[in-house]
Design an enzyme around this catalytic site. Structure first.
Site, short mmCIF file in Angstrom:
data_model
loop_
_atom_site.label_atom_id
_atom_site.label_comp_id
_atom_site.label_asym_id
_atom_site.label_seq_id
_atom_site.Cartn_x
_atom_site.Cartn_y
_atom_site.Cartn_z
CG HIS A 54 2.10 -3.55 -24.25
ND1 HIS A 54 2.70 -4.10 -23.16
CD2 HIS A 54 0.78 -3.45 -23.91
CE1 HIS A 54 1.82 -4.33 -22.20
NE2 HIS A 54 0.64 -3.93 -22.65
CD GLU A 60 5.79 -5.42 -23.52
OE1 GLU A 60 5.53 -4.28 -23.12
OE2 GLU A 60 4.93 -6.28 -23.78
P1 NAI Z 1 -9.50 -9.68 -16.04
O1 NAI Z 1 -8.74 -9.78 -14.76
O2 NAI Z 1 -10.76 -8.93 -16.09
O3 NAI Z 1 -9.78 -11.17 -16.59
C1 NAI Z 1 -8.84 -12.19 -16.58
C2 NAI Z 1 -9.60 -13.52 -16.57
O4 NAI Z 1 -8.63 -14.57 -16.68
C3 NAI Z 1 -10.37 -13.76 -15.28
O5 NAI Z 1 -11.70 -14.10 -15.57
C4 NAI Z 1 -9.63 -14.93 -14.62
O6 NAI Z 1 -10.47 -15.76 -13.87
C5 NAI Z 1 -9.06 -15.62 -15.83
N1 NAI Z 1 -7.91 -16.48 -15.54
C6 NAI Z 1 -6.92 -16.29 -14.63
N2 NAI Z 1 -6.05 -17.30 -14.67
C7 NAI Z 1 -6.49 -18.14 -15.63
C8 NAI Z 1 -6.02 -19.39 -16.13
N3 NAI Z 1 -4.90 -19.95 -15.64
N4 NAI Z 1 -6.71 -19.99 -17.10
C9 NAI Z 1 -7.86 -19.44 -17.59
N5 NAI Z 1 -8.37 -18.26 -17.13
C10 NAI Z 1 -7.69 -17.64 -16.18
O7 NAI Z 1 -8.44 -9.10 -17.09
P2 NAI Z 1 -8.78 -8.30 -18.42
O8 NAI Z 1 -9.02 -6.87 -18.13
O9 NAI Z 1 -9.77 -9.05 -19.21
O10 NAI Z 1 -7.34 -8.37 -19.13
C11 NAI Z 1 -6.82 -9.59 -19.63
C12 NAI Z 1 -5.35 -9.41 -19.93
O11 NAI Z 1 -5.15 -8.38 -20.91
C13 NAI Z 1 -4.51 -9.02 -18.73
O12 NAI Z 1 -3.29 -9.73 -18.75
C14 NAI Z 1 -4.20 -7.56 -18.98
O13 NAI Z 1 -2.99 -7.18 -18.36
C15 NAI Z 1 -4.07 -7.55 -20.49
N6 NAI Z 1 -4.22 -6.23 -21.11
C16 NAI Z 1 -3.43 -5.95 -22.20
C17 NAI Z 1 -3.50 -4.72 -22.80
C18 NAI Z 1 -2.68 -4.42 -24.01
O14 NAI Z 1 -2.36 -3.25 -24.24
N7 NAI Z 1 -2.34 -5.39 -24.81
C19 NAI Z 1 -4.39 -3.67 -22.29
C20 NAI Z 1 -5.25 -4.10 -21.21
C21 NAI Z 1 -5.13 -5.34 -20.63
#
Ligand code: NAI
Length: 409
Positions: free
Chosen positions: A292, A269
């Site tokens: 993003h 990015e």
């Molecule tokens: P979180 O940590 O609360 O949830 C992630 C989930 O993914 C967990 O339940 C975990 O067990 C699961 N997980 C991990 N590895 C996995 C795999 N190989 N297969 C299936 N499930 C798996 O994270 P949250 O807050 O829900 O965020 C999700 C994503 O969104 C993160 O990558 C975060 O960085 C991204 N994000 C993006 C934003 C944006 O501006 N586009 C803003 C905020 C978050």
């Protein structure tokens, strides 16, 4: 229960940089503190000059807190990053200086979920594509390939904070929700967990990714996974750029296997808004690209202000490090009629036993105690009798393993 802390709150120096949200300033003021607020980031040299005497530092993504800054920080107790990322802080140096670093990873959950749903509708109606055409003067009024999202299935990969929010909004649109997570997760609403990614991909009209970037999630969706998806299915990635193999997605769009794609995050990015951006999906039909911005809303900024403000206050007032990214997590409920000592120490064998010997030799009674360690650092909260607390604190401070000891109240 608010305890009378052992320091005058009005003399506690809090420096907030980069125009931290006013909601945080208000929160700290209501608790009796008088934070100093600067609109801009400070350079390393400027921060080295400003940091002596500062107890709490609040930054966003532009201020670098290096080892040099931490060495000059003679009074610093904690750093609050009013953002998601914490790579602008030398986290291990901060831990070794006894400084926990807090951030706000979940304040923008709803913002991401709303954009995800909006993009599902835009993809299903080919609306982003038609908008681009219309900007160029092309009137393409047609129902070809345009569908409602109602009664379609959405497959969520990752069901942590954001996944369930997307699921609930999708159900409000009449969609059927499935999810796959490496952990067993209780469903929200009427969602159904499936046992494998393969099963999820085969079921879903929309596949939406909400996993962190880890070694296992790198290229989680590549050519083999796209092949397992339904013909014409939609793919959305608002998680992390490296989770998806973009050249494989490009082939999927060009062959018609994918009916449309929305991508908010990219493997590489731009560092600033001045850089020109391109990626393998640039220029493809029915592909929504956003820079993003999934979590970038005014509401999320306010939530971040409140979330980090709250964690900083909890650390300052009761010693809780829950949510710290570089530090052992310790939280101990308040005990009436006791004094609380916080000890940050080098994580070597025997520290707890030396401390408990000190208290026993003074005839003191430990009312509650919680120790946790992370890497080279240990963090201990002890609630002891009021009569001996000051003497115990001095003795613990003298231990060669101690990094910092405070009598909190
Ligand atoms: P979180 O940590 O609360 O949830 C992630 C989930 O993914 C967990 O339940 C975990 O067990 C699961 N997980 C991990 N590895 C996995 C795999 N190989 N297969 C299936 N499930 C798996 O994270 P949250 O807050 O829900 O965020 C999700 C994503 O969104 C993160 O990558 C975060 O960085 C991204 N994000 C993006 C934003 C944006 O501006 N586009 C803003 C905020 C978050």
């Amino acid at each position: 229960m608010q305890k009378q802390v052992s320091f005058p709150r009005e003399k506690f120096k809090i420096l907030l940089l980069e125009g931290v949200h006013p909601a945080c300033v208000e929160k700290l003021q209501q608790a009796g503190y008088q934070p100093e607020l600067l609109k801009n980031a400070l350079s390393e040299d400027e921060l080295v000059k400003r940091i002596p005497g500062v107890h709490l530092l609040g930054i966003r993504s532009k201020t670098r807190v290096s080892k040099k800054v931490l060495e000059a920080a003679d009074s610093l107790l904690a750093i609050g990053c009013f953002c998601i990322g914490t790579d602008q802080v030398d986290l291990s140096a901060a831990a070794l200086h006894g400084v926990p670093v807090f951030n706000a990873p979940f304040s923008n959950t709803r913002s991401v979920a709303e954009l995800t749903l909006a993009e599902m509708v835009m993809l299903a109606r080919r609306a982003a594509h038609k908008s681009q055409l219309l900007h160029r003067g092309v009137w393409e009024k047609s129902a070809d390939g345009c569908v409602e999202v109602r009664n379609k299935t959405v497959g969520l990969v990752g069901y942590g904070h954001i996944g369930p929010q997307v699921g609930l909004l999708a159900e409000a649109f009449g969609m059927k929700v499935y999810y796959y997570d490496i952990l067993g997760k209780l469903p929200f609403g009427n969602a159904t967990q499936v046992a494998s990614l393969k099963e999820l991909l085969a079921l879903s009209d929309f596949v939406s990714l909400h996993v962190p970037e880890t070694a296992e999630t790198r290229n989680l969706i590549g050519a083999p996974e796209i092949a397992q998806m339904k013909q014409g299915a939609f793919l959305l990635n608002l998680s992390r750029g490296k989770v998806v193999d973009l050249p494989a997605v490009k082939s999927g769009v060009e062959s018609g296997k994918l009916g449309g794609v929305a991508v908010d995050v990219f493997p590489e990015e731009p560092a600033s808004n001045d850089e020109v951006f391109s990626c393998p999906l640039s220029g493809l039909d029915n592909v929504i690209l956003t820079p993003h911005i999934g979590g970038s809303t005014l509401e999320a900024q306010r939530n971040i202000g409140l979330e980090v403000g709250t964690t900083l206050l909890k650390f300052t007032e009761v010693g809780s490090t829950t949510g710290a990214v570089n530090f052992p997590q310790v939280e101990l409920p308040l005990v009436r009629e006791s004094h609380r000592i916080l000890n940050i120490h080098r994580n070597v064998p025997g520290v707890l036993s030396s401390i408990n010997t000190i208290i026993a030799q003074m005839g003191g009674n430990i009312q509650a105690q919680y120790l946790n360690t992370l890497g080279d650092v240990g963090y201990l909260i002890i609630d002891v009798d009021q009569t001996i607390s000051a003497a115990v604190k001095s003795k613990i401070d003298e231990l060669p393993t101690s990094i910092r000891t405070r009598l909190l109240f």
